[in-house]
Design an enzyme around this catalytic site. Sequence first.
Site, PDB file in Angstrom:
ATOM      1  N   LYS A   1       1.082  -1.436  -0.142  1.00 28.88           N
ATOM      2  CA  LYS A   1      -0.026   0.057   0.155  1.00 28.88           C
ATOM      3  C   LYS A   1       0.766   0.745   0.147  1.00 28.88           C
ATOM      4  O   LYS A   1       1.757   1.831   1.146  1.00 28.88           O
ATOM      5  CB  LYS A   1      -0.868   0.107   0.609  1.00 28.88           C
TER       6      LYS A   1
ATOM      7  N   GLU B   1      10.005   0.642  10.721  1.00 33.83           N
ATOM      8  CA  GLU B   1      10.565   1.817  10.826  1.00 33.83           C
ATOM      9  C   GLU B   1      10.203   3.448  10.692  1.00 33.83           C
ATOM     10  O   GLU B   1       9.095   3.346   9.531  1.00 33.83           O
ATOM     11  CB  GLU B   1      11.920   1.921   8.964  1.00 33.83           C
TER      12      GLU B   1
ATOM     13  N   CYS C   1      13.269  10.547   7.184  1.00 35.37           N
ATOM     14  CA  CYS C   1      13.737   9.791   8.328  1.00 35.37           C
ATOM     15  C   CYS C   1      14.679   9.818   9.494  1.00 35.37           C
ATOM     16  O   CYS C   1      15.032  10.504  10.580  1.00 35.37           O
ATOM     17  CB  CYS C   1      12.645   8.511   8.916  1.00 35.37           C
TER      18      CYS C   1
ATOM     19  N   GLU D   1       9.871  15.383  15.482  1.00 37.20           N
ATOM     20  CA  GLU D   1       9.982  15.390  14.669  1.00 37.20           C
ATOM     21  C   GLU D   1       9.273  16.181  13.200  1.00 37.20           C
ATOM     22  O   GLU D   1       7.627  16.351  13.616  1.00 37.20           O
ATOM     23  CB  GLU D   1      10.057  14.097  13.238  1.00 37.20           C
TER      24      GLU D   1
HETATM   25  P1  NAP Z   1       1.665   8.659   8.219  1.00 38.36           P
HETATM   26  O1  NAP Z   1       0.733   8.284   8.361  1.00 38.36           O
HETATM   27  O2  NAP Z   1       2.947   7.326   9.091  1.00 38.36           O
HETATM   28  O3  NAP Z   1       2.004   7.153   6.711  1.00 38.36           O
HETATM   29  C1  NAP Z   1       2.849   6.315   6.458  1.00 38.36           C
HETATM   30  C2  NAP Z   1       1.992   5.649   5.822  1.00 38.36           C
HETATM   31  O4  NAP Z   1       0.685   4.604   6.895  1.00 38.36           O
HETATM   32  C3  NAP Z   1       0.539   5.878   4.689  1.00 38.36           C
HETATM   33  O5  NAP Z   1       1.030   4.725   3.333  1.00 38.36           O
HETATM   34  C4  NAP Z   1      -0.696   5.760   5.255  1.00 38.36           C
HETATM   35  O6  NAP Z   1      -1.723   5.782   4.699  1.00 38.36           O
HETATM   36  C5  NAP Z   1       0.022   4.286   6.367  1.00 38.36           C
HETATM   37  N1  NAP Z   1      -1.370   4.544   7.364  1.00 38.36           N
HETATM   38  C6  NAP Z   1      -1.594   6.163   8.195  1.00 38.36           C
HETATM   39  N2  NAP Z   1      -2.734   5.509   9.314  1.00 38.36           N
HETATM   40  C7  NAP Z   1      -2.489   4.013   8.802  1.00 38.36           C
HETATM   41  C8  NAP Z   1      -3.205   2.988   9.576  1.00 38.36           C
HETATM   42  N3  NAP Z   1      -4.421   4.102  11.093  1.00 38.36           N
HETATM   43  N4  NAP Z   1      -2.788   1.920  10.147  1.00 38.36           N
HETATM   44  C9  NAP Z   1      -1.812   1.469   8.648  1.00 38.36           C
HETATM   45  N5  NAP Z   1      -1.387   2.786   7.503  1.00 38.36           N
HETATM   46  C10 NAP Z   1      -1.654   3.590   8.094  1.00 38.36           C
HETATM   47  O7  NAP Z   1       3.165   9.797   7.786  1.00 38.36           O
HETATM   48  P2  NAP Z   1       1.688  10.790   7.611  1.00 38.36           P
HETATM   49  O8  NAP Z   1       0.759  11.339   8.153  1.00 38.36           O
HETATM   50  O9  NAP Z   1       1.754  10.849   5.760  1.00 38.36           O
HETATM   51  O10 NAP Z   1       3.273  12.310   8.311  1.00 38.36           O
HETATM   52  C11 NAP Z   1       3.583  12.400   8.953  1.00 38.36           C
HETATM   53  C12 NAP Z   1       4.795  12.193   9.272  1.00 38.36           C
HETATM   54  O11 NAP Z   1       4.915  11.023   9.947  1.00 38.36           O
HETATM   55  C13 NAP Z   1       5.578  13.018   8.647  1.00 38.36           C
HETATM   56  O12 NAP Z   1       5.187  14.465   9.718  1.00 38.36           O
HETATM   57  C14 NAP Z   1       6.618  12.397   9.381  1.00 38.36           C
HETATM   58  O13 NAP Z   1       6.843  13.065  10.745  1.00 38.36           O
HETATM   59  C15 NAP Z   1       6.566  11.217  10.024  1.00 38.36           C
HETATM   60  N6  NAP Z   1       7.673  10.095   8.782  1.00 38.36           N
HETATM   61  C16 NAP Z   1       8.084   9.580   9.108  1.00 38.36           C
HETATM   62  C17 NAP Z   1       8.468   9.266   7.424  1.00 38.36           C
HETATM   63  C18 NAP Z   1       9.614   7.980   7.955  1.00 38.36           C
HETATM   64  O14 NAP Z   1      10.340   7.614   6.364  1.00 38.36           O
HETATM   65  N7  NAP Z   1      10.183   7.361   9.184  1.00 38.36           N
HETATM   66  C19 NAP Z   1       7.775   9.257   7.025  1.00 38.36           C
HETATM   67  C20 NAP Z   1       6.444   9.509   5.691  1.00 38.36           C
HETATM   68  C21 NAP Z   1       5.961  10.501   7.417  1.00 38.36           C
HETATM   69  P3  NAP Z   1      -1.760   7.217   3.645  1.00 38.36           P
HETATM   70  O15 NAP Z   1      -1.049   8.456   3.226  1.00 38.36           O
HETATM   71  O16 NAP Z   1      -2.241   6.843   2.507  1.00 38.36           O
HETATM   72  O17 NAP Z   1      -2.687   7.722   5.160  1.00 38.36           O
END
Ligand code: NAP
Length: 501
Positions: free
Chosen positions: A198, A273, A307, A404
Amino acid sequence: MATAASAPSIDPNVSTFVGTTRKLFINGKWVEAASGKTFPTYNPATGEVLANVAEGDREDIDRAVKAARAAFETGPWAKKMSPAQRGKLIWKLADLIEKHQEEFAQLESLDNGKPLKISRIADVPLTFEHMRYYAGWATKIEGNTIPLTLAGPTKYLAYTLREPVGVVGQIIPWNFPLLMAAWKLGPALATGCTIVLKPAEQTPLSALRLGELIQEAGFPDGVVNIVPGYGETAGAALAAHPEVDKVAFTGSTEVGKLILHAAAGNLKKVSLELGGKSPNIVLEDADLNSTIPGAAGAIFFNHGQCCCAGSRLFVEEKVFDKVVEGVTQIAEKMQVKPGFEPDCDMGPMVSEEQMNRVCGYLESGFREGAKAVTGGARLGNQGYFVKPTVLVNTTDKMKVVQEEIFGPVVTAIPFRDPNEIVARANDTIYGLAAGVWSRDIKRALSVAAKLRAGTVWINCYNVFDPALPFGGYKQSGWGREMGHEVLEHYTEVKSVCAALT
Ligand code: NAP
Ligand code: MG
């Protein structure tokens, strides 16, 4: 921020790809979502809709998991194909990605916002080289023979087998959409698993183009299924699905915890991760000619949406002003503009939401007394651009120092006593990465030894290699990506013990 005349024109294959509503890839076929719904993905440089994509939900995830299960239990992938054949297919996929590299670079830049010149030299080559590395592993998944400690050597023959864990759900973020797909798919394919992937809602396109190449390479139906959709619906359904044996997730620590809860139902294996707030430590004897651009790159690469971004820059007092001045000059020279502009150094944040999140952090920092030496605000009012920012006057417990931000914001923090710096560097809930800059390798190694982080870069930063494990201590995650370490997450160990007498 009009596109300059010299910007490269869009590859015709990319235009066609974004011009048609993209479907879900389930059981080797492109299908509509069961609900018939679609969702838009945006170009963050303009805020305009870039493409429409079928919106996968619980029912689609269920179809995809069933296809992956059938491919695992009865398909040629698991039962007929040799490791060498699997390895060749993965290599063929790598060749196809390389052949279409310009398309991928453009799709990535348009959907995520990153500079085209960066997706060309980083995201896409790292992707196909990653696939090649794991193509090699397909033929090297081995067990051991185990001399039993309590029986004589002739009584039993005991050995271990490493078998694929089964159907895996993989949920990936938007910061390196194609590369994160490769990090997940490579080891799962090498070990003989089948997959439901996904992608993030913000950036589904490169994974879907990858699905076309998976088809072209000739992977059996159902081995890889790709279901874009929202996290709360499609992602949650995948993490909770009772027929998924393992879930691998990259994203926020907050969602990582939700994944864990969802996985508890059938106790599927979990690897995570997650986020970071990585310290980048400059000792006074560092070579500032390389340290200053290194420190700027550590935070501004990929607009800080990494990250492992070096977001807390600890600098020994004696060289603090010089380092801050140098990083500030680099920030001020950066060309912040649409990713397709040839001189773009930094594109927009991936989405309006992410831009607002970063700006919210800046405001919180200012309220608590932080000062911006440069940047500190949104840039322009079209697209989701944020100025590269250097904050000073922070204290260690401020939100901007602890949480973060995931944007181009570095907090520069002076320190006097090198003996105290490790404790301060370790003082967050995270432990993903760290940097140390010093001409004295003994000092640098001694600091590295005390840092609670999954990766420590010395006199460099953001050096990635498929062979080098990557992952976090503390709340930065469970397990490691890459190297041979990740293969453990995709295999079960079977001990076989045969009586010889
Ligand atoms: P996120 O919500 O953690 O998204 C990462 C993945 O998880 C996406 O595919 C997302 O889908 C999915 N997801 C979200 N809610 C979920 C749930 N309840 N169950 C299963 N999968 C779920 O990250 P974000 O909202 O895009 O970004 C928020 C913050 O996360 C950023 O500001 C940053 O701090 C952090 N982040 C960290 C990384 C990393 O590499 N460690 C990468 C991205 C973001 P959808 O996108 O379709 O909602
Ligand atoms: Mg997009």
